[in-house]
Design an enzyme around this catalytic site. Structure first.
Site, mmCIF file in Angstrom:
data_model
loop_
_atom_site.group_PDB
_atom_site.id
_atom_site.type_symbol
_atom_site.label_atom_id
_atom_site.label_comp_id
_atom_site.label_asym_id
_atom_site.label_seq_id
_atom_site.Cartn_x
_atom_site.Cartn_y
_atom_site.Cartn_z
ATOM 1 N N ASP A 13 0.863 -1.177 0.000
ATOM 2 C CA ASP A 13 0.000 0.000 0.000
ATOM 3 C C ASP A 13 0.899 1.226 0.000
ATOM 4 O O ASP A 13 1.801 1.339 0.842
ATOM 5 C CB ASP A 13 -0.879 0.034 1.253
ATOM 6 C CG ASP A 13 -1.930 -1.061 1.292
ATOM 7 O OD1 ASP A 13 -1.911 -1.937 0.396
ATOM 8 O OD2 ASP A 13 -2.764 -1.038 2.208
ATOM 9 N N SER B 211 7.854 4.980 5.339
ATOM 10 C CA SER B 211 8.969 4.265 4.728
ATOM 11 C C SER B 211 8.748 4.125 3.232
ATOM 12 O O SER B 211 7.704 4.497 2.709
ATOM 13 C CB SER B 211 9.139 2.899 5.384
ATOM 14 O OG SER B 211 9.282 3.059 6.786
#
Length: 293
Positions: free
Chosen positions: A108, A248
């Site tokens: 995602d 991240s």
């Protein structure tokens, strides 16, 4: 950068994370704060707190503020914030296409796409890179010239697990430590700081897309990359690893003539938009027009 979903709707960036980073990197007070925040002792203390039961109080406010739909995730009584952050999605919610020529998103994220050129510059976490600087190897980067670079930017509310995008043989992991310093160390109150986040990469010798360079870039401060495997035969959709707390990034580099991204994604990029994608979603195809595929 604002984003578009696959239907073409514009999703504004709330800008909060970007404003914080701008303050840290570009102001005198921010640079002084960064000097403290990046110290190993501070990062370790932050990690210990996020792993402790005292961090449970942060979970509910974060869910409400971020609008996370918890019905998508396995039910669990979380004992720490990091346990919540690495929560697992329910089985069947992120299925990968079994069609061999389909390229599916590994996670995602918000996706941006670049053509890999010798001096081509792209930005990851406020740091400008060329591919050879990113992987610290000119010879490895040269193998991907003319190819396609996909940058999957995870925000803190995203599902932070990531998967392999094809069957194949994965090589060992190569780890690159992070770097923090000022552009001019003798005038560090006046010059912007220069950072490189900790990152880890390997090569997937894939069945359908050639040798894919796979990299994970950790969050500044307390983020941690957790990869499950060293050299191994892997399957499409198999979990590769996850990130602990922090926004991240997953980077995939494809050699020339190996993959074609869907038209809406490339059009969005040309217009200055990232594209919101979900793990397992088809985002491209094998380039069957190349004789080497």
């Amino acid at each position: 950068m604002d984003c578009r979903d696959r239907e073409g709707n514009i999703i504004p960036d709330n800008g909060k994370q970007g404003k914080l980073l701008k303050t840290l990197y570009e102001t005198k007070a921010g640079r002084q704060a960064l000097k403290v925040l990046v110290q190993p002792a501070v990062s370790k203390a932050g990690s210990r707190f996020l792993d402790s039961r005292f961090s449970k109080c942060c979970i509910s406010p974060f869910i409400e503020k971020s609008g996370i739909v918890m019905e998508e995730y396995e039910e669990e009584d979380y004992e720490s914030y990091n346990q919540f952050f690495t929560r697992r999605i329910k089985e069947g919610r992120r299925e990968f296409s079994v069609e061999p020529g389909h390229f599916c998103a590994p996670c995602d994220s918000r996706l941006s796409v670049y053509s890999i050129q010798e001096d081509g510059i792209f930005t990851i976490k406020n740091t400008a890179y060329t591919l050879d600087r990113l992987v610290k190897s000119k010879s490895l980067a040269a193998k991907y010239l003319g190819g396609t670079l996909c940058i999957f930017r995870l925000t803190v509310e995203d599902y932070h697990h990531y998967c392999y995008v094809d069957d194949g043989i994965k090589t060992k992991n190569y780890k690159i430590p992070g770097v923090f310093h000022t552009v001019n160390p003798l005038a560090n109150d006046q010059y912007p700081v220069y950072t490189e986040n900790t990152r880890e990469f390997s090569i997937l010798k894939s069945s359908n897309f050639g040798n894919i360079l796979m990299m994970e870039v950790g969050a500044m401060l307390v983020g941690r990359i957790v990869n499950h495997h060293e050299k191994l035969a892997v399957k499409r959709g198999m979990e590769k690893g996850f990130f602990e707390f922090g926004g991240s990034t997953v980077v995939l580099a494809f050699q020339k003539g190996k993959v074609v991204l869907d038209a809406d994604i490339t059009a969005n990029m040309q217009e200055g938009y990232e594209t919101v994608v979900k793990m397992g979603e088809v985002i491209g195809r094998r380039d069957n027009g190349n004789a080497d595929c």
